[in-house]
Design a protein around this motif. Structure first.
Motif, PDB file in Angstrom:
ATOM      1  N   LYS A 143       0.837  -1.195   0.000  1.00 18.72           N
ATOM      2  CA  LYS A 143       0.000   0.000   0.000  1.00 18.72           C
ATOM      3  C   LYS A 143       0.875   1.249   0.000  1.00 18.72           C
ATOM      4  O   LYS A 143       1.808   1.365   0.807  1.00 18.72           O
ATOM      5  CB  LYS A 143      -0.897  -0.013   1.233  1.00 18.72           C
ATOM      6  N   LYS A 144       0.582   2.174  -0.935  1.00 19.61           N
ATOM      7  CA  LYS A 144       1.366   3.405  -1.063  1.00 19.61           C
ATOM      8  C   LYS A 144       0.450   4.614  -0.991  1.00 19.61           C
ATOM      9  O   LYS A 144      -0.741   4.540  -1.280  1.00 19.61           O
ATOM     10  CB  LYS A 144       2.126   3.417  -2.391  1.00 19.61           C
ATOM     11  N   CYS A 145       1.060   5.755  -0.583  1.00 16.27           N
ATOM     12  CA  CYS A 145       0.309   7.011  -0.507  1.00 16.27           C
ATOM     13  C   CYS A 145      -0.138   7.423  -1.906  1.00 16.27           C
ATOM     14  O   CYS A 145       0.637   7.366  -2.868  1.00 16.27           O
ATOM     15  CB  CYS A 145       1.192   8.105   0.123  1.00 16.27           C
ATOM     16  N   ILE A 146      -1.376   7.820  -2.009  1.00 16.26           N
ATOM     17  CA  ILE A 146      -1.909   8.193  -3.327  1.00 16.26           C
ATOM     18  C   ILE A 146      -1.361   9.539  -3.795  1.00 16.26           C
ATOM     19  O   ILE A 146      -1.546   9.918  -4.956  1.00 16.26           O
ATOM     20  CB  ILE A 146      -3.452   8.226  -3.294  1.00 16.26           C
ATOM     21  N   HIS A 147      -0.633  10.257  -2.882  1.00 16.89           N
ATOM     22  CA  HIS A 147      -0.088  11.553  -3.257  1.00 16.89           C
ATOM     23  C   HIS A 147       1.410  11.457  -3.542  1.00 16.89           C
ATOM     24  O   HIS A 147       1.859  11.826  -4.633  1.00 16.89           O
ATOM     25  CB  HIS A 147      -0.355  12.582  -2.136  1.00 16.89           C
ATOM     26  N   CYS A 148       2.185  10.956  -2.543  1.00 17.89           N
ATOM     27  CA  CYS A 148       3.638  10.950  -2.699  1.00 17.89           C
ATOM     28  C   CYS A 148       4.220   9.559  -2.948  1.00 17.89           C
ATOM     29  O   CYS A 148       5.432   9.416  -3.056  1.00 17.89           O
ATOM     30  CB  CYS A 148       4.296  11.577  -1.464  1.00 17.89           C
ATOM     31  N   GLN A 149       3.362   8.533  -2.992  1.00 15.56           N
ATOM     32  CA  GLN A 149       3.772   7.140  -3.262  1.00 15.56           C
ATOM     33  C   GLN A 149       4.680   6.565  -2.178  1.00 15.56           C
ATOM     34  O   GLN A 149       5.381   5.589  -2.404  1.00 15.56           O
ATOM     35  CB  GLN A 149       4.491   7.049  -4.624  1.00 15.56           C
ATOM     36  N   ALA A 150       4.667   7.171  -1.009  1.00 19.49           N
ATOM     37  CA  ALA A 150       5.432   6.592   0.097  1.00 19.49           C
ATOM     38  C   ALA A 150       4.737   5.315   0.565  1.00 19.49           C
ATOM     39  O   ALA A 150       3.506   5.223   0.557  1.00 19.49           O
ATOM     40  CB  ALA A 150       5.553   7.603   1.229  1.00 19.49           C
ATOM     41  N   GLU A 151       5.524   4.318   0.995  1.00 16.41           N
ATOM     42  CA  GLU A 151       4.954   3.039   1.445  1.00 16.41           C
ATOM     43  C   GLU A 151       4.265   3.226   2.783  1.00 16.41           C
ATOM     44  O   GLU A 151       4.804   3.838   3.707  1.00 16.41           O
ATOM     45  CB  GLU A 151       6.055   1.990   1.571  1.00 16.41           C
ATOM     46  N   LEU A 152       3.044   2.724   2.874  1.00 15.93           N
ATOM     47  CA  LEU A 152       2.243   2.856   4.082  1.00 15.93           C
ATOM     48  C   LEU A 152       2.154   1.520   4.794  1.00 15.93           C
ATOM     49  O   LEU A 152       2.076   0.462   4.160  1.00 15.93           O
ATOM     50  CB  LEU A 152       0.830   3.353   3.740  1.00 15.93           C
ATOM     51  N   LYS A 153       2.152   1.558   6.105  1.00 14.33           N
ATOM     52  CA  LYS A 153       1.971   0.371   6.907  1.00 14.33           C
ATOM     53  C   LYS A 153       0.639   0.452   7.619  1.00 14.33           C
ATOM     54  O   LYS A 153       0.265   1.505   8.137  1.00 14.33           O
ATOM     55  CB  LYS A 153       3.103   0.229   7.926  1.00 14.33           C
ATOM     56  N   GLY A 154      -0.051  -0.677   7.665  1.00 13.56           N
ATOM     57  CA  GLY A 154      -1.367  -0.670   8.281  1.00 13.56           C
ATOM     58  C   GLY A 154      -2.378  -0.063   7.330  1.00 13.56           C
ATOM     59  O   GLY A 154      -2.305  -0.209   6.106  1.00 13.56           O
ATOM     60  N   ASN A 155      -3.347   0.678   7.888  1.00 17.00           N
ATOM     61  CA  ASN A 155      -4.402   1.283   7.076  1.00 17.00           C
ATOM     62  C   ASN A 155      -4.650   2.727   7.540  1.00 17.00           C
ATOM     63  O   ASN A 155      -5.729   3.081   8.017  1.00 17.00           O
ATOM     64  CB  ASN A 155      -5.687   0.451   7.203  1.00 17.00           C
ATOM     65  N   PRO A 156      -3.626   3.642   7.397  1.00 17.58           N
ATOM     66  CA  PRO A 156      -3.779   5.021   7.885  1.00 17.58           C
ATOM     67  C   PRO A 156      -4.692   5.838   6.970  1.00 17.58           C
ATOM     68  O   PRO A 156      -4.788   5.585   5.772  1.00 17.58           O
ATOM     69  CB  PRO A 156      -2.337   5.547   7.859  1.00 17.58           C
ATOM     70  N   LYS A 157      -5.343   6.848   7.563  1.00 17.69           N
ATOM     71  CA  LYS A 157      -6.203   7.728   6.771  1.00 17.69           C
ATOM     72  C   LYS A 157      -5.413   8.875   6.148  1.00 17.69           C
ATOM     73  O   LYS A 157      -5.840   9.444   5.143  1.00 17.69           O
ATOM     74  CB  LYS A 157      -7.316   8.301   7.643  1.00 17.69           C
ATOM     75  N   PHE A 158      -4.235   9.190   6.730  1.00 12.87           N
ATOM     76  CA  PHE A 158      -3.399  10.256   6.197  1.00 12.87           C
ATOM     77  C   PHE A 158      -1.968   9.739   6.077  1.00 12.87           C
ATOM     78  O   PHE A 158      -1.515   8.937   6.883  1.00 12.87           O
ATOM     79  CB  PHE A 158      -3.425  11.506   7.097  1.00 12.87           C
TER      80      PHE A 158
END
Length: 385
Positions: free
Chosen positions: A332-347
């Protein structure tokens, strides 16, 4: 007059053989030193017979079933060998053999010694087999040359032991080469029989014989192996061994409850039986629950360690980067900066961007769809909104 009858009696006018037995293969027509076959005598060859004329050790004419008048036209080979057309005007001397070509059925065969076989499941086995076969003379001339020679009388018993040896040897080779598990041999009798028959026929042909039928009635396993198979069958019939032990324990409790023995001895026996039965039930429960619970726990643990593919909704093991069903990325990656996300954050923790598509502009208050970087109404930046 008496001399004339004597001379007439020495000239044979009819040559034939009536088979009065079921096992005679060869019959030599009886002739004394003074007897000779009269020219134009009748030869009768009955069905399932072949007549062979032998002159001074050489095979001459061969006659199939039918009625023949013996003269130079019907006996060209013998005429050429003996030249009796010129030397003997009224009679000739020769040996006549009748060969029986009918099928000799219901001949028994069996293994004198066990057949050694290496089985994948039971190891080295000793098998015994038996059955029946039928054979007949296919080539009477070859049979005369190779088997009975100049015998006056030849029966099935004279050759049966040799044929049985050929059959047992061929059956042993066929079973060994087929590599059929011992427990499945009974289902393959016909297939083994057909393969064996073809091979036996090749060996019989050397003697002018052919095998017309061959059957395996039984191939028996050693008694110890049969007992092991019976035990395995019993275990299969019982089904779930754990439930069976529970049932046995319950039956034992019922029997103990119905025991009417009195006194201290009866009470002690009852207590002992109760303790034994309790241990039996505990062991049975452990035996039942341990493997099943292990399977259930493994299944639950496996389910907890899985996640859902956002593309095809397939259950995928955690830690997998791509879905094995559709190939979509599981990271899962940020839809803005494509940073890799862990878990399911809203921001996004990197850029602060909201991870839900669409939103409301903080400056003009208008809503927008998708994931634009700037508000389509006032141009304000949407990152971090």
């Amino acid at each position: 007059m008496g001399l004339f009858k004597f001379i007439k009696g020495e000239f044979l006018e009819v040559v034939h053989w009536e088979d009065d037995s079921q096992e005679t293969m060869v019959y030599k027509f009886p002739m004394t030193d003074k007897q000779q076959i009269k020219e134009n005598a009748q030869l009768i060859v009955r069905p399932s017979q072949v007549a062979i004329f032998v002159y001074q050790g050489q095979i001459a004419d061969v006659f199939q079933p039918g009625k023949y008048t013996l003269h130079t036209d019907t006996m060209p080979i013998l005429t050429s060998l003996s030249n009796w057309k010129y030397l003997f005007e009224n009679h000739f001397k020769t040996d006549v053999y009748f060969i029986n070509t009918k099928q000799f059925v219901n001949q028994k065969w069996g293994t004198t010694n066990p057949i050694m076989l290496r089985d994948a499941e039971f190891g080295i086995l000793r098998l015994r087999g038996f059955g029946v076969y039928s054979f007949r003379v296919k080539d009477a001339v070859v049979f005369l040359k190779e088997v009975f020679g100049s015998n006056k009388f030849y029966t099935v018993d004279n050759i049966n032991e040799h044929l049985k040896s050929l059959i047992v040897s061929t059956v042993t080779d066929a079973i060994a080469e087929a590599k059929i598990p011992a427990i499945d041999l009974a289902m393959q009798y016909d297939e083994i029989g057909r393969l064996t028959q073809m091979r036996i026929d090749e060996r019989f042909s050397v003697y002018g014989l052919t095998i017309s039928d061959f059957a395996i009635e039984n191939i028996s396993l050693p008694e110890s192996v049969e007992q092991a198979i019976d035990k395995r069958t019993q275990m299969g019939a019982l089904g779930d061994m754990g439930k069976y032990m529970q049932y046995q324990a319950a039956e034992a409790l019922r029997d103990a409850a119905q025991n009417e023995g009195g006194g201290m001895a009866g009470m002690g026996a009852g207590m002992g039986a109760g303790m034994g039965i309790g241990k039996m039930m505990t062991d049975a429960m452990n035996q039942v629950n341990t493997p099943q619970n292990a399977v259930t726990n493994n299944a639950n643990a496996s389910a907890e360690n899985k996640t859902t593919c956002p593309s095809c909704q397939h259950q995928v093991e955690e830690g997998v980067k791509f879905c094995p069903e559709c190939g979509a990325s599981m990271v899962k990656k940020c839809i803005h900066c494509q940073a890799e996300l862990k878990g399911n954050p809203k921001f996004c923790p990197e850029c602060g961007g909201k991870q839900e598509l669409g939103g409301t502009c903080g400056k003009c208050g208008e809503t927008y769809e998708g994931n634009p970087k700037f508000c389509p109404h006032c141009g304000e930046s949407t990152i971090g909104v």
